[in-house]
Motif scaffolding. Sequence first.
Motif, PDB file in Angstrom:
ATOM      1  N   ASN A 208       0.866  -1.178   0.000  1.00 37.40           N
ATOM      2  CA  ASN A 208       0.000   0.000   0.000  1.00 37.40           C
ATOM      3  C   ASN A 208       0.897   1.221   0.000  1.00 37.40           C
ATOM      4  N   ILE A 209       0.598   2.169  -0.878  1.00 36.90           N
ATOM      5  CA  ILE A 209       1.446   3.352  -0.988  1.00 36.90           C
ATOM      6  C   ILE A 209       0.578   4.598  -0.978  1.00 36.90           C
ATOM      7  N   SER A 210       1.001   5.597  -0.211  1.00 37.70           N
ATOM      8  CA  SER A 210       0.360   6.903  -0.328  1.00 37.70           C
ATOM      9  C   SER A 210       1.414   7.978  -0.103  1.00 37.70           C
ATOM     10  N   VAL A 211       1.162   9.150  -0.633  1.00 40.44           N
ATOM     11  CA  VAL A 211       2.066  10.274  -0.394  1.00 40.44           C
ATOM     12  C   VAL A 211       1.254  11.435   0.166  1.00 40.44           C
ATOM     13  N   ARG A 212       1.914  12.295   0.948  1.00 40.79           N
ATOM     14  CA  ARG A 212       1.262  13.499   1.476  1.00 40.79           C
ATOM     15  C   ARG A 212       2.328  14.568   1.632  1.00 40.79           C
ATOM     16  N   LYS A 213       1.834  15.802   1.842  1.00 46.83           N
ATOM     17  CA  LYS A 213       2.791  16.922   1.829  1.00 46.83           C
ATOM     18  C   LYS A 213       3.480  17.137   3.167  1.00 46.83           C
ATOM     19  N   LYS A 214       2.694  17.121   4.245  1.00 50.40           N
ATOM     20  CA  LYS A 214       3.277  17.440   5.553  1.00 50.40           C
ATOM     21  C   LYS A 214       3.015  16.311   6.541  1.00 50.40           C
ATOM     22  N   LYS A 215       3.858  16.219   7.525  1.00 48.88           N
ATOM     23  CA  LYS A 215       3.706  15.194   8.553  1.00 48.88           C
ATOM     24  C   LYS A 215       2.354  15.281   9.244  1.00 48.88           C
ATOM     25  N   GLU A 216       1.832  16.511   9.411  1.00 50.88           N
ATOM     26  CA  GLU A 216       0.564  16.705  10.115  1.00 50.88           C
ATOM     27  C   GLU A 216      -0.624  16.238   9.269  1.00 50.88           C
ATOM     28  N   ASP A 217      -0.438  16.184   7.952  1.00 51.48           N
ATOM     29  CA  ASP A 217      -1.555  15.755   7.082  1.00 51.48           C
ATOM     30  C   ASP A 217      -1.909  14.305   7.373  1.00 51.48           C
ATOM     31  N   PRO A 218      -3.205  13.952   7.199  1.00 52.71           N
ATOM     32  CA  PRO A 218      -3.539  12.532   7.305  1.00 52.71           C
ATOM     33  C   PRO A 218      -2.883  11.770   6.148  1.00 52.71           C
ATOM     34  N   LEU A 219      -2.783  10.443   6.289  1.00 51.23           N
ATOM     35  CA  LEU A 219      -2.206   9.643   5.198  1.00 51.23           C
ATOM     36  C   LEU A 219      -2.962   9.931   3.907  1.00 51.23           C
ATOM     37  N   GLY A 220      -2.243   9.993   2.793  1.00 51.49           N
ATOM     38  CA  GLY A 220      -2.870  10.274   1.502  1.00 51.49           C
ATOM     39  C   GLY A 220      -3.705   9.091   1.022  1.00 51.49           C
ATOM     40  N   THR A 221      -4.328   9.252  -0.143  1.00 47.49           N
ATOM     41  CA  THR A 221      -5.149   8.179  -0.706  1.00 47.49           C
ATOM     42  C   THR A 221      -4.282   6.959  -0.992  1.00 47.49           C
ATOM     43  N   LYS A 222      -4.790   5.817  -0.525  1.00 51.49           N
ATOM     44  CA  LYS A 222      -3.994   4.597  -0.550  1.00 51.49           C
ATOM     45  C   LYS A 222      -4.175   3.871  -1.891  1.00 51.49           C
ATOM     46  N   ILE A 223      -3.062   3.545  -2.528  1.00 54.52           N
ATOM     47  CA  ILE A 223      -3.093   2.718  -3.736  1.00 54.52           C
ATOM     48  C   ILE A 223      -2.444   1.384  -3.380  1.00 54.52           C
ATOM     49  N   GLU A 224      -3.142   0.298  -3.718  1.00 55.32           N
ATOM     50  CA  GLU A 224      -2.582  -1.022  -3.425  1.00 55.32           C
ATOM     51  C   GLU A 224      -1.993  -1.611  -4.697  1.00 55.32           C
ATOM     52  N   LEU A 225      -0.777  -2.146  -4.585  1.00 57.46           N
ATOM     53  CA  LEU A 225      -0.175  -2.887  -5.702  1.00 57.46           C
ATOM     54  C   LEU A 225      -0.167  -4.351  -5.318  1.00 57.46           C
ATOM     55  N   LYS A 226      -0.763  -5.188  -6.153  1.00 60.65           N
ATOM     56  CA  LYS A 226      -0.961  -6.603  -5.809  1.00 60.65           C
ATOM     57  C   LYS A 226       0.098  -7.493  -6.457  1.00 60.65           C
ATOM     58  N   ASN A 227       0.388  -8.587  -5.770  1.00 65.42           N
ATOM     59  CA  ASN A 227       1.180  -9.684  -6.347  1.00 65.42           C
ATOM     60  C   ASN A 227       2.522  -9.261  -6.921  1.00 65.42           C
ATOM     61  N   LEU A 228       3.322  -8.596  -6.126  1.00 66.04           N
ATOM     62  CA  LEU A 228       4.678  -8.265  -6.573  1.00 66.04           C
ATOM     63  C   LEU A 228       5.532  -9.491  -6.268  1.00 66.04           C
ATOM     64  N   ASN A 229       6.135 -10.064  -7.322  1.00 59.43           N
ATOM     65  CA  ASN A 229       6.708 -11.391  -7.120  1.00 59.43           C
ATOM     66  C   ASN A 229       8.224 -11.442  -7.022  1.00 59.43           C
ATOM     67  N   SER A 230       8.874 -10.304  -6.911  1.00 58.60           N
ATOM     68  CA  SER A 230      10.310 -10.332  -6.607  1.00 58.60           C
ATOM     69  C   SER A 230      10.687  -9.027  -5.926  1.00 58.60           C
ATOM     70  N   VAL A 231      11.836  -9.064  -5.236  1.00 59.74           N
ATOM     71  CA  VAL A 231      12.278  -7.877  -4.507  1.00 59.74           C
ATOM     72  C   VAL A 231      12.588  -6.744  -5.488  1.00 59.74           C
ATOM     73  N   SER A 232      13.146  -7.089  -6.648  1.00 65.99           N
ATOM     74  CA  SER A 232      13.487  -6.025  -7.601  1.00 65.99           C
ATOM     75  C   SER A 232      12.225  -5.394  -8.183  1.00 65.99           C
ATOM     76  N   VAL A 233      11.175  -6.202  -8.354  1.00 68.39           N
ATOM     77  CA  VAL A 233       9.910  -5.653  -8.841  1.00 68.39           C
ATOM     78  C   VAL A 233       9.299  -4.722  -7.784  1.00 68.39           C
ATOM     79  N   VAL A 234       9.434  -5.089  -6.513  1.00 66.29           N
ATOM     80  CA  VAL A 234       8.924  -4.224  -5.441  1.00 66.29           C
ATOM     81  C   VAL A 234       9.598  -2.856  -5.534  1.00 66.29           C
ATOM     82  N   ARG A 235      10.927  -2.862  -5.698  1.00 70.41           N
ATOM     83  CA  ARG A 235      11.653  -1.590  -5.742  1.00 70.41           C
ATOM     84  C   ARG A 235      11.249  -0.756  -6.960  1.00 70.41           C
ATOM     85  N   LYS A 236      11.246  -1.412  -8.134  1.00 71.33           N
ATOM     86  CA  LYS A 236      10.915  -0.695  -9.380  1.00 71.33           C
ATOM     87  C   LYS A 236       9.504  -0.120  -9.324  1.00 71.33           C
ATOM     88  N   SER A 237       8.548  -0.977  -8.914  1.00 70.92           N
ATOM     89  CA  SER A 237       7.150  -0.552  -8.975  1.00 70.92           C
ATOM     90  C   SER A 237       6.879   0.552  -7.949  1.00 70.92           C
TER      91      SER A 237
END
Length: 486
Positions: A208-237
């Motif tokens: 699950n990945i989200s980005v936000r501008k400031k620490k005080e902001d709530p977590l940004g909208t969550k995007i889920e990436l499914k079925n990453l099947n290698s460590v290098s794919v995790v890093r790239k994606s």
Amino acid sequence: MAAPNYIVSIGLEVHVQLKTESKMFCGCPVAFGNEPNTQTCPTCLGLPGALPVLNKGAIEKTILAGQLLGCKTPPVVKWDRKNYFYPDMPKNYQISQFDLPLCLGGGVPLYELAYPKDHQKDIAAPGKKVTLTRIHLEEDVAKSTHHKDFTTIDFNRAGTPLMEIVSEPEIDSAEEAVAYLNSLRQILVYSGVSDADMDKGQMRCDVNISVRKKKEDPLGTKIELKNLNSVSVVRKSLHYEIDRQIHEYEKGNSLIQATWRWNDDVGQTELMRTKENADDYRYFPDPDLLPVRTEEMVADVQSHLPELPHEKVERFESDYEITHYDASVLASEIELANYFEKAAEGAKVPKKVANWVINNLLGELKENDLTISDCPVAPEKIGQLVGLVEAGTISNNQAKEVFSDLFANPKKDPAKIAKEKGFEPADNSEIEGFIDQVIADNPGPAGEVAEGNAKAANFLTGQVMKLSRGKANPKMVTETILAKLQ
Ligand code: ZN
Ligand code: MN
């Protein structure tokens, strides 16, 4: 990272197959790579009326993983049905754990060497530990293979005990996600909980990945990436997805919570489905299975906890007097750690054995595309070889030649190979003669040594080595020269 003024939050859900003999709720064997649908029974095929029976070994292994990661195990845990319709789960529910899982809390320490190699000099938060939400135990589903216009299903995998390890969204970068996976894998392999081989699908990862501008902001909208099947794919994606989200926000767009997938062929993420409503799995307690009391099992597991990677590193540093870095390299894999300990048994200077393993053995293995478990040379022979150098029987360079021969003929004895090659300790009086001759022939350097410049002795040592045709021990030659001149 594209825009340093964004904060990235990543949470991981990792599914890990346990290393057990039999499946979670039936007696079918757990094995990889057999003829499809040959390891099945009515229970793991999900046939009506077939009843599940708990695998105690799987529960114990999950508790062990939890103990090693500092989790708490509730005194009573239970089993719940997660309802969904999909061909890989024909009974239309997965037996899992909902509100009383086997492990709560805890954390995964991020080991330095678990970061990508090209990033180990830029670790943002050394010694960081990523908090875990929970670990629960469930059954794996069957494996679907999609062909051109049809799909096949293999039930050999169905019912394999599967741990789901959920982290808090505390991971700040793609590199930390890599370190998290590698550290977790190291701990699970170390303790025999799982082989966690991503190539075999024994460890699978959703992020699950989200980005936000400031620490005080709530977590940004969550995007889920499914079925990453290698460590290098995790890093790239992750790099791709972080940049994409920042780019959208910079353009003034908003994001919709959704599940995306990584397309490795084109090197980008693509939308799978939006998730405007959370999935409703209608969990309820499985009426076929009783809750389990855990206290006795926890006590039993606690009575023989294996050593963790970072504990081994500390022990290696103090017992063998080697550097933290060398200890970390040697402890990075349990097989390598065991190999080194056997090789260093009885060694006068274990540090030399460590150097030999790291600098020579690992290099040779890599060149031959072998892992330490396939190493043809027994650890005791490495110990003997280093012993020959330490005793002054052969020089370091000669030892390298002996080692090459040993690698090709692992049954041979290092001492015997040295003898065959004529690497016998040179006759001391002969070497003495060479030393006297070299001193006489080189008054300049000899004078410098006599005046206290010990470094000048290196030149003289080189001359003696030439005369002895490599047979002399350079360390001893230098010592003798210094003793004679200073
Ligand atoms: Zn079965
Ligand atoms: Mn799951």
